[in-house]
Design a protein around this motif. Sequence first.
Motif, PDB file in Angstrom:
ATOM      1  N   MET A  72      -1.886   2.278   7.856  1.00 42.49           N
ATOM      2  CA  MET A  72      -2.369   1.683   6.649  1.00 42.49           C
ATOM      3  C   MET A  72      -1.364   1.199   5.573  1.00 42.49           C
ATOM      4  O   MET A  72      -1.301   0.166   5.003  1.00 42.49           O
TER       5      MET A  72
ATOM      6  N   GLN B  29      -6.640  -7.300   1.395  1.00 42.97           N
ATOM      7  CA  GLN B  29      -5.058  -7.230   0.973  1.00 42.97           C
ATOM      8  C   GLN B  29      -4.446  -8.543   1.219  1.00 42.97           C
ATOM      9  O   GLN B  29      -3.868  -9.281   0.318  1.00 42.97           O
TER      10      GLN B  29
ATOM     11  N   THR C 249       0.891  -1.077  -0.009  1.00 41.12           N
ATOM     12  CA  THR C 249       0.111   0.125  -0.018  1.00 41.12           C
ATOM     13  C   THR C 249       0.985   1.142  -0.108  1.00 41.12           C
ATOM     14  O   THR C 249       1.671   1.341   0.777  1.00 41.12           O
TER      15      THR C 249
ATOM     16  N   GLN D 294      -7.281  -3.868   4.841  1.00 37.60           N
ATOM     17  CA  GLN D 294      -5.863  -4.785   5.228  1.00 37.60           C
ATOM     18  C   GLN D 294      -6.340  -6.307   4.915  1.00 37.60           C
ATOM     19  O   GLN D 294      -5.844  -7.118   4.581  1.00 37.60           O
TER      20      GLN D 294
END
Length: 287
Positions: free
Chosen positions: A240, A220, A61, A217
């Motif tokens: 994040m 992800q 990210t 998250q």
Amino acid sequence: MKLSGDGRAMVSTAGEVKEEPLLEVRDLSVTFKAERGGFIKRVEYVYAVKRVSFQIRKGTTMGLVGESGSGKSTIGKAILRLAPLGEGTIHYGGQELTGLADNEFMPFRKRIQTIFQDPYASMNPRLTIASIVAEPLIVHAQAMTRKQREELVADLLEKVGLPADSMNRYPHQFSGGQRQRICIARALSSSPEFIICDECVSALDVSVQAQIVNLLQDIQDELGITYLFIAHDLAVVEHMCDEALVMELGEIVEQGPTDSLYRSPQHSYTHRLLSAVPRMPTIARAH
Ligand SMILES: Nc1ncnc2c1ncn2[C@@H]1O[C@H](COP(=O)(O)OP(=O)(O)OP(=O)(O)O)[C@@H](O)[C@H]1O
Ligand SMILES: [Mg+2]
């Protein structure tokens, strides 16, 4: 970490070859036309983004922070061809995007999705949640039966923490946080690799913000999605992001791993941003 001879493959100091970045932006500039003057108008071009370069590694990210008007959304839009690209190149998965014809670019609209700040504004209030979540499948003419599509929508709603009976309801029947979950489900429906989150938690209250960040998250971790996470404060980005870009007046003034940006910001603008922002509360992730 350094770049190899052709500037593409990433080679660590130990000599181990790393994967190419998923997204590589080089010297990107975006200008907008502005009319100036009174009776006698003259047209000027103003830089919204000026010679910006960065890379985002797959499955990570990248935060993009800066105050209002600094050019954050314009970068996201330029990647998706929603803003006029002035100069520079954008490579995605090793492919040069800038020279592609519109029809050649179409598959990238499926692979790259966006989630915006105001979920309500990005939904048609007359459509049910099932139709909204399935929109990208229809736009990209995904070959699917109605039943398969319904099953996929139900799976996506479950993934974002909404009950399956949300399908037949309408956007006004949900809270802001729930609507943002619907937008996340919609973004996921075309199985993207990369999601541009443009201020997607900025309008939510702090505890709902943390829930949505944790959801992104978890997604992800499960799907390996790469994010460009645009925010105007550094608190959410700290929580994040692996790395961050700091923008001021269209230029990147600092970039690097988030923890070192926080520990020792080099630029006075990053100092100012850091000192102005309250820290985000931690909400335990469900595992
Ligand atoms: N379509 C447009 N036409 C003309 N100028 C534009 C356009 N879109 C953006 N700009 C200008 O480009 C600059 C950068 O805008 P941008 O929306 O990228 O800022 P931002 O960092 O996302 O701000 P915010 O945090 O408020 O969302 C601003 O000065 C804005 O006025
Ligand atoms: Mg913006």
